[in-house]
Every structure is written in C-alpha cells, then in structure tokens.
Design an enzyme around this catalytic site. Structure first.
Site, PDB file in Angstrom:
ATOM      1  N   SER A 231     -21.674  36.174 -85.317  1.00 30.50           N
ATOM      2  CA  SER A 231     -20.639  36.923 -86.041  1.00 30.50           C
ATOM      3  C   SER A 231     -21.128  38.288 -86.555  1.00 30.50           C
ATOM      4  O   SER A 231     -20.371  39.273 -86.478  1.00 30.50           O
ATOM      5  CB  SER A 231     -20.046  36.078 -87.170  1.00 30.50           C
ATOM      6  OG  SER A 231     -21.053  35.576 -88.018  1.00 30.50           O
TER       7      SER A 231
ATOM      8  N   ASP B 261     -18.361  30.887 -92.852  1.00 31.78           N
ATOM      9  CA  ASP B 261     -18.725  29.975 -91.761  1.00 31.78           C
ATOM     10  C   ASP B 261     -19.940  29.133 -92.141  1.00 31.78           C
ATOM     11  O   ASP B 261     -21.014  29.253 -91.542  1.00 31.78           O
ATOM     12  CB  ASP B 261     -19.023  30.851 -90.513  1.00 31.78           C
ATOM     13  CG  ASP B 261     -19.460  30.039 -89.324  1.00 31.78           C
ATOM     14  OD1 ASP B 261     -19.077  28.856 -89.234  1.00 31.78           O
ATOM     15  OD2 ASP B 261     -20.183  30.594 -88.474  1.00 31.78           O
TER      16      ASP B 261
HETATM   17  C1  LIG Z   1     -22.814  28.194 -88.824  1.00 36.64           C
HETATM   18  S1  LIG Z   1     -24.170  29.185 -89.246  1.00 36.64           S
HETATM   19  C2  LIG Z   1     -23.539  30.827 -89.193  1.00 36.64           C
HETATM   20  C3  LIG Z   1     -23.228  31.354 -87.845  1.00 36.64           C
HETATM   21  C4  LIG Z   1     -22.676  32.744 -87.848  1.00 36.64           C
HETATM   22  N1  LIG Z   1     -21.597  32.910 -88.822  1.00 36.64           N
HETATM   23  C5  LIG Z   1     -22.149  33.106 -86.485  1.00 36.64           C
HETATM   24  O1  LIG Z   1     -20.973  32.863 -86.215  1.00 36.64           O
HETATM   25  O2  LIG Z   1     -22.908  33.645 -85.695  1.00 36.64           O
HETATM   26  C6  LIG Z   1     -24.302  28.939 -90.986  1.00 36.64           C
HETATM   27  C7  LIG Z   1     -25.437  29.713 -91.605  1.00 36.64           C
HETATM   28  O3  LIG Z   1     -25.278  29.708 -93.013  1.00 36.64           O
HETATM   29  C8  LIG Z   1     -26.551  29.626 -93.624  1.00 36.64           C
HETATM   30  N2  LIG Z   1     -26.301  29.169 -95.001  1.00 36.64           N
HETATM   31  C9  LIG Z   1     -26.211  27.903 -95.488  1.00 36.64           C
HETATM   32  N3  LIG Z   1     -25.818  27.920 -96.775  1.00 36.64           N
HETATM   33  C10 LIG Z   1     -25.660  29.230 -97.128  1.00 36.64           C
HETATM   34  C11 LIG Z   1     -25.227  29.890 -98.302  1.00 36.64           C
HETATM   35  N4  LIG Z   1     -24.862  29.208 -99.401  1.00 36.64           N
HETATM   36  N5  LIG Z   1     -25.164  31.252 -98.288  1.00 36.64           N
HETATM   37  C12 LIG Z   1     -25.503  31.950 -97.176  1.00 36.64           C
HETATM   38  N6  LIG Z   1     -25.903  31.380 -96.031  1.00 36.64           N
HETATM   39  C13 LIG Z   1     -25.973  30.040 -95.995  1.00 36.64           C
HETATM   40  C14 LIG Z   1     -27.326  28.710 -92.721  1.00 36.64           C
HETATM   41  O4  LIG Z   1     -28.714  28.918 -92.886  1.00 36.64           O
HETATM   42  C15 LIG Z   1     -26.816  29.122 -91.337  1.00 36.64           C
HETATM   43  O5  LIG Z   1     -27.624  30.109 -90.774  1.00 36.64           O
END
Ligand SMILES: C[S@@+](CC[C@H](N)C(=O)[O-])C[C@H]1O[C@@H](n2cnc3c(N)ncnc32)[C@H](O)[C@@H]1O
Length: 305
Positions: free
Chosen positions: A108, A175
């Site tokens: 993203s 996400d």
């Molecule tokens: C599903 S992945 C994101 C993928 C990305 N949005 C994409 O579409 O390419 C979720 C990410 O959120 C991170 N994460 C988990 N909890 C979080 C938080 N409270 N704040 C920010 N990042 C977080 C994880 O380490 C992971 O890398």
C-alpha cells in the site's frame, strides 16, 4: 513481539481486493487539485519481492495477482474486456515491473507514493522493527524528503494527531494484521475517534472474513458506526472459495477445517459515489479469475446517512 510479516502474503487475493480499491480511491481523490494527505496506519515494508523466499514459500501471489494477470492476458488475447478497476490495478503493478515476468509487488505505501502528486503528503505507520527498518530505507531511497514520512509507532494511536489534515482532504488506509484479538475493537475505537476529528475524510478499512466471532462482528460494527456518524459507506467482500483438499465451506464456517484465509472485505467510509458500482462491475470478473473449486462469491453493500 509481532510475528506477522506481509512479505508472505503480498499479492494474495486479499491484497488484490485491497489494492484494487486503493488505486480506485487515489485516482478519484486525485481529480481535485487541493493537496491530499494519505495516512497508512499499518504500512508494512512498502515493496516486496515476488521471486524470493517469503513469497515463494507461501505461493499466495500465484493464486492472487498472478492469476489475475493471466486472466487479463487471456481476455485480451480473446478480444474480451477487462473491468476498468482491475485494469487500473494491474497497470499499477505492471508499472513496477518493466519486464514480462513480474518480480516486484507494491504494498500500500508503494501504490500511494506512485500516485502522489507534488501537493500531496504520505504518512506511514509501522511498528514491526524489521519491516519499519525496511520501509525507512526504501522510503529514503525515493528521495522525496518531507513529502513521505515513516512513523515507527502505533497507527491506532498516532492517527489522531494527524487529523484533520491542513487541507481538509485526506484518505486513511487501515490494514491491521489482526494478530492481536484487540485489533478488532481498536479499529472501531480508532475510526469513531477519527470521524469526530475529521468527519469528511475517506477511510478504507480491510478486514478478514474468517470463523472468528470478532471478525463477524467487525463487518457489522463498521456499517453501524458509519451510519451512527451520519456518513455514507460502501462495503465489499471477496471469497475465493476452497480447493478440493480444504474441506467443505460448512466446515470452514464452523472453524473445523484448517485452511488459509479464503475471504476478506473492504469497508470505505465517505466513498466516491462511483465505488459501489465499480466493485459490482469488477468483482464478478475477479471472482471468476481467482476462484477455487467450491464456495467462491462476492458481495457489495452500501448505505447513505
Ligand atoms: C497487513 S500488514 C500491512 C500491509 C500493507 N498495508 C500493504 O497493503 O502493503 C499489517 C502491518 O501492520 C503492522 N502493525 C501491527 N500493529 C500495528 C500498529 N498498531 N500500528 C502500526 N503498524 C502495526 C504489522 O507489523 C504489519 O506490517
């Protein structure tokens, strides 16, 4: 410590739905000249290799973006049309892959940065130390200075400090990996707070459709919180179904089959008025391209304040 790494899942069916929607939102919001602030509350590493260990181990992109690419090539060869929303998404992935063989998948943050105009800003939250470091490095290599900022803290907590954006135009992508059970309620709380600070922003939330009570409840809660806030919303789900070895859909629904996630959804608050129609035009084609042996399907719903 979080163990989720998006590199294993990059380009899977959930990314197809999520990123196809993201491209459509950015194209729509980019039609007005006023600067846009894009906030990615859960950014991941930014950009992924499709030909290296993580992606090859899981093979998820083979059943996702690569199947979609093959379906588009076949349609073109047969002189058939490909829905515009899917075409725009595939063109975006193609833009990062100059050769015929795709090796790179834009997460993203990479899709956003590619569609950013000089007057726009991008804020990227990521807490996983390895992915935050990768993201930092890759963003630094872009050389875009203050236009793109990586914030190594929770997006749930950090979002409030960015709202409303100075130009009063914003897109928030949410996400989470839903690795923590508390993420489901954190999404709801965070959105409720954000809508008070910035009611006219566009918010796009991804959620898994899995046999877990919190997941079922979230799809419902997202609709009711949008309605309570007096905002229009649109929600789409894509279910790619099951392979013959994965058990029946009843077993999956009851949590008795050990299977990978087969379905997910996107909920968009203050969507472009065109979004629900775009999904309805595109998701039958995407479902046909990605479906497994049984149980595939799609839904689109929308609501007005
Ligand atoms: C599903 S992945 C994101 C993928 C990305 N949005 C994409 O579409 O390419 C979720 C990410 O959120 C991170 N994460 C988990 N909890 C979080 C938080 N409270 N704040 C920010 N990042 C977080 C994880 O380490 C992971 O890398």
């Amino acid at each position: 410590m979080f163990s989720y790494r998006h590199a294993f899942h990059a380009g899977n069916h959930a990314d197809v739905l999520k990123h196809m929607t993201q491209v459509a939102l950015l194209h729509y919001l980019g039609q007005k000249d006023t600067g846009l602030t894009v906030v990615d509350t859960h950014a991941g590493a930014g950009v992924y290799r499709l030909d290296q260990d993580h992606a090859r181990t899981s093979g998820e992109s083979d059943a996702g973006v690569f199947r979609l690419q093959a379906a588009a090539r076949q349609a073109q060869a047969q002189g058939e049309g490909v829905p515009e929303m899917a075409q725009a998404y595939l063109a975006q992935v193609q833009a990062f892959n100059p050769g015929a063989q795709w090796r790179t998948y834009p997460g993203s943050p990479w899709i956003s940065q590619a569609l950013l105009r000089p007057q726009d800003k991008l804020k990227l939250f990521e807490v996983h130390p390895t992915d935050a470091k990768l993201l930092d490095k890759q963003v630094a290599e872009l050389g875009r200075g203050k236009q793109i900022e990586v914030l190594r803290r929770s997006g749930f907590e950090g979002l409030k400090g960015l709202l409303p954006p100075p130009t009063r135009r914003g897109l928030v992508l949410m996400d989470p990996s839903y690795e923590l059970k508390t993420d489901y309620q954190a999404v709801v709380d965070c959105l409720e707070d954000a809508l008070k600070r910035f009611p006219t922003g566009t918010y796009a939330v991804w959620y898994p459709v899995i046999a877990r009570p919190e997941a079922h409840a979230l799809a419902r809660k997202l609709k009711s919180l949008s309605t309570r806030a007096g905002r229009a919303w649109a929600q789409a789900e894509l279910n790619v179904g099951l392979t013959p070895t994965e058990g029946t859909s009843t077993q999956v629904a009851q949590g008795r089959s050990h299977t990978a996630m087969r379905a997910s959804g996107m909920h968009v608050i203050n969507p472009p008025f065109t979004l629900a129609a775009q999904w309805r035009e595109t998701l039958p084609w995407v479902t046909q391209a990605l479906k497994e042996a049984t149980g595939s399907g799609w839904t689109v719903e929308h609501g007005q304040p």
